[in-house]
Motif scaffolding. Structure first.
Motif, PDB file in Angstrom:
ATOM      1  N   GLU A 268     -61.801  -5.348  -2.331  1.00  0.00           N
ATOM      2  CA  GLU A 268     -61.359  -4.054  -1.679  1.00  0.00           C
ATOM      3  C   GLU A 268     -62.557  -3.105  -1.449  1.00  0.00           C
ATOM      4  OE1 GLU A 268     -58.212  -1.969  -3.754  1.00  0.00           O
ATOM      5  OE2 GLU A 268     -56.931  -3.752  -3.867  1.00  0.00           O
ATOM      6  N   LEU A 269     -62.440  -2.146  -0.539  1.00  0.00           N
ATOM      7  CA  LEU A 269     -63.597  -1.362  -0.101  1.00  0.00           C
ATOM      8  C   LEU A 269     -63.094   0.041   0.290  1.00  0.00           C
ATOM      9  CD1 LEU A 269     -66.490  -0.684   0.930  1.00  0.00           C
ATOM     10  CD2 LEU A 269     -65.736  -1.587   3.179  1.00  0.00           C
ATOM     11  N   PRO A 270     -62.946   1.164  -0.437  1.00  0.00           N
ATOM     12  CA  PRO A 270     -62.618   2.343   0.069  1.00  0.00           C
ATOM     13  C   PRO A 270     -63.318   2.570   1.193  1.00  0.00           C
ATOM     14  CG  PRO A 270     -64.123   2.411  -2.078  1.00  0.00           C
ATOM     15  CD  PRO A 270     -64.220   1.136  -1.456  1.00  0.00           C
ATOM     16  N   LEU A 271     -62.720   3.181   2.296  1.00  0.00           N
ATOM     17  CA  LEU A 271     -62.956   3.697   3.463  1.00  0.00           C
ATOM     18  C   LEU A 271     -63.308   5.313   3.488  1.00  0.00           C
ATOM     19  CD1 LEU A 271     -60.651   1.443   5.756  1.00  0.00           C
ATOM     20  CD2 LEU A 271     -63.172   1.293   5.192  1.00  0.00           C
TER      21      LEU A 271
ATOM     22  N   ALA B 104     -69.320 -15.979   2.371  1.00  0.00           N
ATOM     23  CA  ALA B 104     -68.508 -14.786   2.772  1.00  0.00           C
ATOM     24  C   ALA B 104     -68.260 -13.908   1.683  1.00  0.00           C
ATOM     25  CB  ALA B 104     -66.929 -15.709   2.993  1.00  0.00           C
ATOM     26  N   VAL B 105     -68.514 -14.548   0.275  1.00  0.00           N
ATOM     27  CA  VAL B 105     -68.494 -13.468  -0.969  1.00  0.00           C
ATOM     28  C   VAL B 105     -69.799 -12.944  -0.900  1.00  0.00           C
ATOM     29  CG1 VAL B 105     -68.446 -13.295  -3.444  1.00  0.00           C
ATOM     30  CG2 VAL B 105     -66.928 -14.988  -2.288  1.00  0.00           C
ATOM     31  N   ARG B 106     -70.817 -13.190  -0.636  1.00  0.00           N
ATOM     32  CA  ARG B 106     -72.190 -12.496  -0.551  1.00  0.00           C
ATOM     33  C   ARG B 106     -72.046 -11.362   0.680  1.00  0.00           C
ATOM     34  NH1 ARG B 106     -74.489 -17.203  -1.479  1.00  0.00           N
ATOM     35  NH2 ARG B 106     -75.037 -17.536   0.907  1.00  0.00           N
ATOM     36  N   MET B 107     -71.591 -11.840   1.751  1.00  0.00           N
ATOM     37  CA  MET B 107     -71.479 -10.726   2.984  1.00  0.00           C
ATOM     38  C   MET B 107     -70.490  -9.726   2.360  1.00  0.00           C
ATOM     39  SD  MET B 107     -69.985 -11.178   6.926  1.00  0.00           S
ATOM     40  CE  MET B 107     -68.346 -11.683   6.243  1.00  0.00           C
ATOM     41  N   TYR B 108     -69.158 -10.049   1.833  1.00  0.00           N
ATOM     42  CA  TYR B 108     -68.377  -8.981   1.555  1.00  0.00           C
ATOM     43  C   TYR B 108     -68.933  -7.933   0.799  1.00  0.00           C
ATOM     44  CZ  TYR B 108     -65.058 -11.918   4.103  1.00  0.00           C
ATOM     45  OH  TYR B 108     -64.417 -12.629   5.017  1.00  0.00           O
ATOM     46  N   ARG B 109     -69.473  -8.444  -0.432  1.00  0.00           N
ATOM     47  CA  ARG B 109     -70.396  -7.618  -1.477  1.00  0.00           C
ATOM     48  C   ARG B 109     -71.408  -6.696  -0.690  1.00  0.00           C
ATOM     49  NH1 ARG B 109     -70.315 -12.121  -6.062  1.00  0.00           N
ATOM     50  NH2 ARG B 109     -68.290 -11.660  -6.790  1.00  0.00           N
ATOM     51  N   SER B 110     -72.083  -7.377   0.236  1.00  0.00           N
ATOM     52  CA  SER B 110     -73.384  -6.468   0.693  1.00  0.00           C
ATOM     53  C   SER B 110     -72.875  -5.298   1.548  1.00  0.00           C
ATOM     54  CB  SER B 110     -73.954  -7.528   1.522  1.00  0.00           C
ATOM     55  OG  SER B 110     -73.362  -7.884   2.832  1.00  0.00           O
ATOM     56  N   VAL B 111     -71.478  -5.454   1.963  1.00  0.00           N
ATOM     57  CA  VAL B 111     -71.130  -4.422   2.903  1.00  0.00           C
ATOM     58  C   VAL B 111     -70.142  -3.356   1.923  1.00  0.00           C
ATOM     59  CG1 VAL B 111     -69.020  -3.779   4.385  1.00  0.00           C
ATOM     60  CG2 VAL B 111     -70.336  -5.688   4.781  1.00  0.00           C
ATOM     61  N   GLY B 112     -70.036  -3.603   0.533  1.00  0.00           N
ATOM     62  CA  GLY B 112     -69.515  -2.925  -0.478  1.00  0.00           C
ATOM     63  C   GLY B 112     -67.983  -2.976  -0.926  1.00  0.00           C
ATOM     64  N   PHE B 113     -67.564  -4.299  -0.534  1.00  0.00           N
ATOM     65  CA  PHE B 113     -66.470  -4.878  -1.096  1.00  0.00           C
ATOM     66  C   PHE B 113     -66.501  -5.206  -2.543  1.00  0.00           C
ATOM     67  CE2 PHE B 113     -65.138  -5.125   3.115  1.00  0.00           C
ATOM     68  CZ  PHE B 113     -63.574  -5.015   3.157  1.00  0.00           C
ATOM     69  N   ARG B 114     -65.502  -5.092  -3.493  1.00  0.00           N
ATOM     70  CA  ARG B 114     -65.875  -5.366  -4.696  1.00  0.00           C
ATOM     71  C   ARG B 114     -64.298  -6.044  -5.321  1.00  0.00           C
ATOM     72  NH1 ARG B 114     -70.099  -4.865  -3.830  1.00  0.00           N
ATOM     73  NH2 ARG B 114     -71.319  -3.242  -4.494  1.00  0.00           N
ATOM     74  N   ALA B 115     -64.508  -7.256  -6.195  1.00  0.00           N
ATOM     75  CA  ALA B 115     -63.237  -7.919  -6.536  1.00  0.00           C
ATOM     76  C   ALA B 115     -62.556  -6.886  -7.505  1.00  0.00           C
ATOM     77  CB  ALA B 115     -63.819  -8.978  -7.395  1.00  0.00           C
ATOM     78  N   TYR B 116     -61.193  -6.933  -7.144  1.00  0.00           N
ATOM     79  CA  TYR B 116     -60.217  -6.062  -7.938  1.00  0.00           C
ATOM     80  C   TYR B 116     -59.237  -7.011  -8.619  1.00  0.00           C
ATOM     81  CZ  TYR B 116     -61.765  -1.689  -6.430  1.00  0.00           C
ATOM     82  OH  TYR B 116     -62.761  -0.532  -6.335  1.00  0.00           O
ATOM     83  N   LYS B 117     -59.437  -8.312  -8.152  1.00  0.00           N
ATOM     84  CA  LYS B 117     -58.092  -9.020  -8.712  1.00  0.00           C
ATOM     85  C   LYS B 117     -58.565 -10.689  -8.567  1.00  0.00           C
ATOM     86  CE  LYS B 117     -53.902  -8.064  -8.396  1.00  0.00           C
ATOM     87  NZ  LYS B 117     -52.430  -8.156  -7.616  1.00  0.00           N
ATOM     88  N   THR B 118     -58.495 -11.498  -9.684  1.00  0.00           N
ATOM     89  CA  THR B 118     -58.943 -12.700  -9.297  1.00  0.00           C
ATOM     90  C   THR B 118     -57.350 -13.582  -9.260  1.00  0.00           C
ATOM     91  OG1 THR B 118     -60.787 -12.821 -10.412  1.00  0.00           O
ATOM     92  CG2 THR B 118     -59.670 -14.946 -10.219  1.00  0.00           C
ATOM     93  N   LEU B 119     -57.159 -14.317  -8.234  1.00  0.00           N
ATOM     94  CA  LEU B 119     -55.881 -15.003  -7.959  1.00  0.00           C
ATOM     95  C   LEU B 119     -56.223 -16.494  -7.941  1.00  0.00           C
ATOM     96  CD1 LEU B 119     -54.982 -12.929  -4.724  1.00  0.00           C
ATOM     97  CD2 LEU B 119     -54.029 -12.755  -7.012  1.00  0.00           C
TER      98      LEU B 119
END
Length: 187
Positions: free
Chosen positions: A13-16, A156-171
């Motif tokens: 997730e990423l706050p906007l 993909a995980v690296r890209m999302y993290r570089s934008v500021g997304f953080r893991a909130y849940k593992t499924l």
């Protein structure tokens, strides 16, 4: 007996809070905004992006043209479909990237199936698609964006993290693997 494999996935997730900057594309590429006439093209680019990819095992609809058409139609028919977060990227040889956006019941923006055709990866197109979708979500007032990604998809995980997304849940997603004697599986 069917074998089952469990795929680890992250809900990120990423706050906007701050409006994202519009994405810039490399020279020779252009944005193609959502239009109803483009549903089949989104599905085709989705198929070309995911065929043979691990995500096509996790979500079998991504592994066939018919599955991608059905998936794209289902996304479009959802009440939360967000045209402002749904884009194609076109280059000299046609469209090479796709992303779709949905808003959930509380108004968060959900990234759906960000895909770039393999021959065009590494040019920053995936990041550009992501940023363009985030701009679209912000434009419609979404306070937060989210996505799910297979944990082993490290780029993909690296890209999302570089934008500021953080893991909130593992499924964990259980997937029945095809029997080795099955003919035509996944075609």
């Amino acid at each position: 007996m069917q074998k089952v494999k469990y795929y680890k996935r992250h809900r990120m997730e990423l706050p906007l809070r701050h409006p994202p900057r519009p994405a810039e594309l490399p020279t020779g590429f252009r944005w193609v905004p959502w239009d109803e006439s483009l549903l089949a093209l989104h599905a085709e680019i989705k198929f070309l992006s995911f065929q043979g990819h691990e995500d096509a095992l996790v979500f079998p609809s991504l592994g066939s043209r018919a599955g991608c058409r059905d998936l794209m139609a289902a996304i479009r028919c959802r009440p939360g479909f967000c045209p402002q977060a749904t884009w194609l990227i076109a280059g000299a040889d046609g469209c090479v990237g796709t992303i779709q956006g949905l808003r959930d019941d509380i108004g968060f923006g959900g990234i759906q199936n960000l895909g770039v055709v393999p021959e065009y990866r590494g040019l920053g197109l995936g990041r550009a698609l992501l940023m363009q979708a985030l701009v679209g979500f912000a434009a419609v007032g979404a306070p937060r964006a989210f996505l799910e990604v297979t944990a082993t998809n490290e780029p993909a995980v690296r890209m999302y993290r570089s934008v500021g997304f953080r893991a909130y849940k593992t499924l964990y997603r259980a997937v029945e693997l095809p029997h080795p004697d099955a003919v035509g599986v996944g075609q």
